[in-house]
Design an enzyme around this catalytic site. Structure first.
Site, PDB file in Angstrom:
ATOM      1  N   LYS A  22       0.936  -1.363  -0.130  1.00  0.00           N
ATOM      2  CA  LYS A  22      -0.115   0.056  -0.065  1.00  0.00           C
ATOM      3  C   LYS A  22       0.980   1.282   0.051  1.00  0.00           C
ATOM      4  O   LYS A  22       0.516   2.086  -0.805  1.00  0.00           O
ATOM      5  CB  LYS A  22      -0.908  -0.033   1.283  1.00  0.00           C
ATOM      6  CG  LYS A  22      -1.590   1.233   1.814  1.00  0.00           C
ATOM      7  CD  LYS A  22      -2.329   1.283   2.740  1.00  0.00           C
ATOM      8  CE  LYS A  22      -1.610   1.290   4.263  1.00  0.00           C
ATOM      9  NZ  LYS A  22      -1.214   2.882   4.563  1.00  0.00           N
ATOM     10  N   ASN A  23       1.772   1.237   0.883  1.00  0.00           N
ATOM     11  CA  ASN A  23       2.946   2.319   0.888  1.00  0.00           C
ATOM     12  C   ASN A  23       3.618   2.619  -0.215  1.00  0.00           C
ATOM     13  O   ASN A  23       4.352   3.850   0.063  1.00  0.00           O
ATOM     14  CB  ASN A  23       3.379   2.716   2.383  1.00  0.00           C
ATOM     15  CG  ASN A  23       2.405   2.588   3.583  1.00  0.00           C
ATOM     16  OD1 ASN A  23       1.282   2.930   3.205  1.00  0.00           O
ATOM     17  ND2 ASN A  23       3.039   2.424   4.747  1.00  0.00           N
ATOM     18  N   CYS A 120      -4.432  11.683  13.838  1.00  0.00           N
ATOM     19  CA  CYS A 120      -4.963  10.739  13.824  1.00  0.00           C
ATOM     20  C   CYS A 120      -4.745   9.789  15.102  1.00  0.00           C
ATOM     21  O   CYS A 120      -4.206  10.304  16.015  1.00  0.00           O
ATOM     22  CB  CYS A 120      -4.505   9.663  12.380  1.00  0.00           C
ATOM     23  SG  CYS A 120      -2.794   9.178  12.762  1.00  0.00           S
ATOM     24  N   ARG A 125       0.732  14.066  13.553  1.00  0.00           N
ATOM     25  CA  ARG A 125       1.280  13.874  12.125  1.00  0.00           C
ATOM     26  C   ARG A 125       1.547  15.111  11.049  1.00  0.00           C
ATOM     27  O   ARG A 125       0.549  15.356  10.665  1.00  0.00           O
ATOM     28  CB  ARG A 125       0.105  12.981  11.448  1.00  0.00           C
ATOM     29  CG  ARG A 125      -0.351  11.813  12.015  1.00  0.00           C
ATOM     30  CD  ARG A 125       0.772  10.590  12.188  1.00  0.00           C
ATOM     31  NE  ARG A 125       1.228  10.091  10.935  1.00  0.00           N
ATOM     32  CZ  ARG A 125       0.572   8.972  10.403  1.00  0.00           C
ATOM     33  NH1 ARG A 125      -0.440   8.543  10.591  1.00  0.00           N
ATOM     34  NH2 ARG A 125       1.128   8.649   9.086  1.00  0.00           N
ATOM     35  N   ASP A 316       5.459  -0.067  12.183  1.00  0.00           N
ATOM     36  CA  ASP A 316       4.288  -0.572  11.614  1.00  0.00           C
ATOM     37  C   ASP A 316       3.948  -1.874  12.141  1.00  0.00           C
ATOM     38  O   ASP A 316       3.001  -2.796  11.776  1.00  0.00           O
ATOM     39  CB  ASP A 316       4.160  -0.439  10.059  1.00  0.00           C
ATOM     40  CG  ASP A 316       3.850   1.074   9.651  1.00  0.00           C
ATOM     41  OD1 ASP A 316       3.908   1.379   8.677  1.00  0.00           O
ATOM     42  OD2 ASP A 316       3.633   1.783  10.452  1.00  0.00           O
ATOM     43  N   ARG A 408      -8.286  -0.721   5.628  1.00  0.00           N
ATOM     44  CA  ARG A 408      -7.464   0.288   4.641  1.00  0.00           C
ATOM     45  C   ARG A 408      -6.246  -0.185   4.065  1.00  0.00           C
ATOM     46  O   ARG A 408      -5.682   0.424   3.122  1.00  0.00           O
ATOM     47  CB  ARG A 408      -7.218   1.514   5.450  1.00  0.00           C
ATOM     48  CG  ARG A 408      -8.413   2.207   6.047  1.00  0.00           C
ATOM     49  CD  ARG A 408      -7.934   3.624   6.864  1.00  0.00           C
ATOM     50  NE  ARG A 408      -6.825   4.391   6.181  1.00  0.00           N
ATOM     51  CZ  ARG A 408      -6.127   5.433   6.879  1.00  0.00           C
ATOM     52  NH1 ARG A 408      -6.387   5.470   7.944  1.00  0.00           N
ATOM     53  NH2 ARG A 408      -5.283   5.867   6.052  1.00  0.00           N
TER      54      ARG A 408
HETATM   55  C1  EPZ Z   1       4.832   6.599   6.677  1.00  0.00           C
HETATM   56  O1  EPZ Z   1       3.969   7.696   7.274  1.00  0.00           O
HETATM   57  C2  EPZ Z   1       3.852   5.642   6.363  1.00  0.00           C
HETATM   58  N1  EPZ Z   1       2.776   5.817   5.706  1.00  0.00           N
HETATM   59  C3  EPZ Z   1       3.381   5.068   8.171  1.00  0.00           C
HETATM   60  O2  EPZ Z   1       2.610   3.880   7.776  1.00  0.00           O
HETATM   61  C4  EPZ Z   1       4.657   4.963   8.820  1.00  0.00           C
HETATM   62  O3  EPZ Z   1       3.771   4.484   9.978  1.00  0.00           O
HETATM   63  C5  EPZ Z   1       5.450   6.006   8.782  1.00  0.00           C
HETATM   64  O4  EPZ Z   1       5.775   6.296   7.544  1.00  0.00           O
HETATM   65  C6  EPZ Z   1       6.714   5.629   9.591  1.00  0.00           C
HETATM   66  O5  EPZ Z   1       7.433   4.487   8.985  1.00  0.00           O
HETATM   67  C7  EPZ Z   1       2.874   5.873   4.487  1.00  0.00           C
HETATM   68  O6  EPZ Z   1       3.810   5.597   3.596  1.00  0.00           O
HETATM   69  C8  EPZ Z   1       1.550   6.140   3.535  1.00  0.00           C
HETATM   70  P1  EPZ Z   1       6.821  10.090   8.717  1.00  0.00           P
HETATM   71  P2  EPZ Z   1       4.538   9.192   7.348  1.00  0.00           P
HETATM   72  O7  EPZ Z   1       6.610  11.225   7.907  1.00  0.00           O
HETATM   73  O8  EPZ Z   1       5.305   9.486   6.046  1.00  0.00           O
HETATM   74  C9  EPZ Z   1       7.368  13.368  12.141  1.00  0.00           C
HETATM   75  C10 EPZ Z   1       0.626   2.618   7.871  1.00  0.00           C
HETATM   76  O9  EPZ Z   1       0.361   1.938   9.017  1.00  0.00           O
HETATM   77  N2  EPZ Z   1       7.356  14.345  11.058  1.00  0.00           N
HETATM   78  O10 EPZ Z   1       7.793   9.002   8.509  1.00  0.00           O
HETATM   79  O11 EPZ Z   1       3.159  10.152   7.636  1.00  0.00           O
HETATM   80  C11 EPZ Z   1       6.153  12.330  12.339  1.00  0.00           C
HETATM   81  O12 EPZ Z   1       5.222  13.187  13.369  1.00  0.00           O
HETATM   82  C12 EPZ Z   1       1.215   4.147   7.890  1.00  0.00           C
HETATM   83  O13 EPZ Z   1       0.721   2.271   6.627  1.00  0.00           O
HETATM   84  C13 EPZ Z   1       7.172  15.568  11.342  1.00  0.00           C
HETATM   85  O14 EPZ Z   1       7.477  16.048  12.388  1.00  0.00           O
HETATM   86  O15 EPZ Z   1       5.246   9.180   8.418  1.00  0.00           O
HETATM   87  C14 EPZ Z   1       6.537  11.189  12.774  1.00  0.00           C
HETATM   88  O16 EPZ Z   1       6.999  11.308  14.263  1.00  0.00           O
HETATM   89  C15 EPZ Z   1       0.969   4.363   9.454  1.00  0.00           C
HETATM   90  N3  EPZ Z   1       7.140  16.400  10.316  1.00  0.00           N
HETATM   91  C16 EPZ Z   1       7.674  11.169  12.363  1.00  0.00           C
HETATM   92  O17 EPZ Z   1       8.161  12.364  11.646  1.00  0.00           O
HETATM   93  C17 EPZ Z   1       6.845  16.227   9.021  1.00  0.00           C
HETATM   94  O18 EPZ Z   1       6.781  17.037   8.205  1.00  0.00           O
HETATM   95  C18 EPZ Z   1       7.848   9.801  10.956  1.00  0.00           C
HETATM   96  O19 EPZ Z   1       6.645  10.351  10.101  1.00  0.00           O
HETATM   97  C19 EPZ Z   1       6.604  14.783   8.842  1.00  0.00           C
HETATM   98  C20 EPZ Z   1       6.852  13.969   9.883  1.00  0.00           C
END
Ligand code: EPZ
Length: 431
Positions: A22-23, A120, A125, A316, A408
């Site tokens: 999915k990702n 969420c 996020r 995850d 999802r």
């Molecule tokens: C991706 O989410 C995945 N989703 C998530 O999978 C996964 O848990 C996550 O990466 C971590 O591996 C998709 O790829 C669609 P991040 P993402 O930006 O990109 C902080 C699932 O179960 N952050 O890597 O949204 C954030 O708060 C989902 O399939 C900022 O501070 O996660 C977090 O603490 C859930 N500012 C950390 O970075 C930003 O602008 C990692 O978030 C962006 C992120």
């Protein structure tokens, strides 16, 4: 809202096929905005999030067609023109990954109006790093009334270092930089396989990206991209969930169409816990995928784990691992370093009989506890998966409500698990 009714206590046995990731499919679909030519994707998983993003692309004026194939869907997508630059709140609130259209819209059309995703169950996020990076590339971004209003009169290459590693942040900037004027270097970039898969697709479309899969990615912008055909990588989190399903039920599963090299941290941890896992490489000269075999049933040791960015133990898989540790002998400490609120599954597991205490970003699990069926509530995608796993290990009947969360990101998980011995009935409630 659909529910799952699970009869627990049956070891799983048999072969299960892993769907496309999915990702990886989501950013690939967003990348089609970067060209007016058709892009063909194979092995696209049949999950709700893919449908949500397809609806968003439709709103933007993008044509798409889907055909069933033996493994997943074939999706042909063509962004000939843009009817609207707006990603509306109604769609973005359903799926945070909708923010992935921001970079491509800016790069190709010079404008985007994307709703802020909102938080969420697992955390706030934020997308501040997406915004900061796009501004470095020359975008002008205002935030008002819950929307990001972005404009760009051509993007320029720049160097950008992520304060925090962000998967979709890296993907958004990589897509935007692909059509920028000059070279962009992303430091402290995410190295997840899904990032690398996106770079492979973009390069097939004519981009010049090097270093994807490492923390430093360089993108030499080009003036235009063309169509391409691409097969989405296997879903490492679905595969990991099935490995834990075999382990928690004391069963034996053979996973087909997986990519074990994307799961090294999880496999190493499971083997240390006492779950033997064997990888059979593909036959030389064939296009077979490797086969992952798990033969559980023996005693399991409680072992600590800390979630980390790739290639560390994936966040995850944290909820699924917590369910497993309730069946291991001893005390284990699970540290969640990526998201600030990703233990929502713990109180639901406790309803099934688990002994878990939460201390900030640490969860202490005391096993082995006998689990007994109960009514529980799904809250987010991976928390729901952990409840299915625990329900299959529990004695008696477990009812999981709000399983749309699991739909999802898992393709008919109950069908796949029932084929290997689980007893999960989907109860569809007419709204
Ligand atoms: C991706 O989410 C995945 N989703 C998530 O999978 C996964 O848990 C996550 O990466 C971590 O591996 C998709 O790829 C669609 P991040 P993402 O930006 O990109 C902080 C699932 O179960 N952050 O890597 O949204 C954030 O708060 C989902 O399939 C900022 O501070 O996660 C977090 O603490 C859930 N500012 C950390 O970075 C930003 O602008 C990692 O978030 C962006 C992120």
């Amino acid at each position: 809202m659909d529910k799952f009714l699970i009869q627990g206590g049956r070891p799983l046995e048999g072969r299960v096929a892993v769907s496309g990731a999915k990702n990886a499919a989501l950013p690939a679909m967003a990348a089609t905005l970067l060209t007016d030519q058709p892009v063909i994707l194979h092995n696209v998983p049949r999950v709700r999030d893919i449908g949500t993003l397809r609806s968003l692309l439709d709103e933007l004026g993008v044509d798409s067609a889907v055909e069933h194939e033996e493994h997943g869907n074939r999706m042909e997508i063509q962004a000939r023109r843009l009817l609207s630059p707006v990603a509306p709140y109604e769609l973005v609130k359903q799926m945070r990954a909708s923010v992935l259209v921001l970079g491509p819209l800016l790069a190709r059309f010079g404008q985007a109006r994307v709703s802020l995703p909102g938080g969420c169950a697992i955390g706030t996020r934020p997308i501040n790093l997406h915004v900061k990076g796009l501004e470095m590339l020359g975008a002008l971004i205002k935030v008002a009334h819950g929307y990001l209003d972005a404009k760009a009169n051509g993007l320029r290459g720049a160097n950008f270092k992520f304060d925090t590693i962000s998967v979709t942040g890296t993907e958004n900037l990589m897509m935007a930089a692909a059509l920028a004027d000059g070279v962009t270097v992303l430091e402290n970039a995410a190295s997840e396989p899904e990032v690398e898969d996106l770079a492979n697709l973009l390069n097939k479309m004519g981009a010049c990206i090097e270093g994807a899969g490492t923390g430093r990615i360089s993108i030499r912008g080009v003036t235009r991209l063309h169509g391409a055909e691409h097969t989405i990588i296997p879903d490492r989190i679905e595969a990991g969930t099935f490995l834990v399903a075999a382990a928690i039920t004391g069963g034996q599963l053979v996973l087909e169409r997986s990519e074990p090299s994307h799961l090294t941290a999880l496999i190493a941890k499971l083997e240390e816990v006492g779950v033997p896992i064997h990888t059979t490489p593909p036959r030389p000269g064939t296009f077979d995928c490797p086969v992952l075999e798990v033969r559980a049933g023996g005693p399991m040791r409680a072992l600590d784990v800390t979630t980390q960015e790739y290639p560390g133990f994936p966040t995850d898989m944290q909820a699924q691992y917590m369910a497993l540790m309730t069946q291991a002998d001893g005390e284990s400490v699970i540290k969640e370093t990526i998201f600030e609120n990703r233990f929502v599954h713990a109180p639901e597991l406790a309803r099934l009989g688990a002994d878990i205490s939460i201390d900030g970003r640490r969860a202490i699990v005391r096993g082995k506890t006998a689990l007994t069926g109960a009514k529980v509530l799904a809250s987010d995608l991976r928390a729901s998966a952990s409840l299915v796993l625990a329900g299959m290990a529990a004695e008696g009947e477990t009812m999981i409500d709000r399983v749309y969360h699991i739909d999802r990101g898992y393709e008919r998980i109950e069908v796949k698990l029932n084929k290997v011995g689980a007893r999960i009935r989907r109860i569809s409630e007419v709204p």
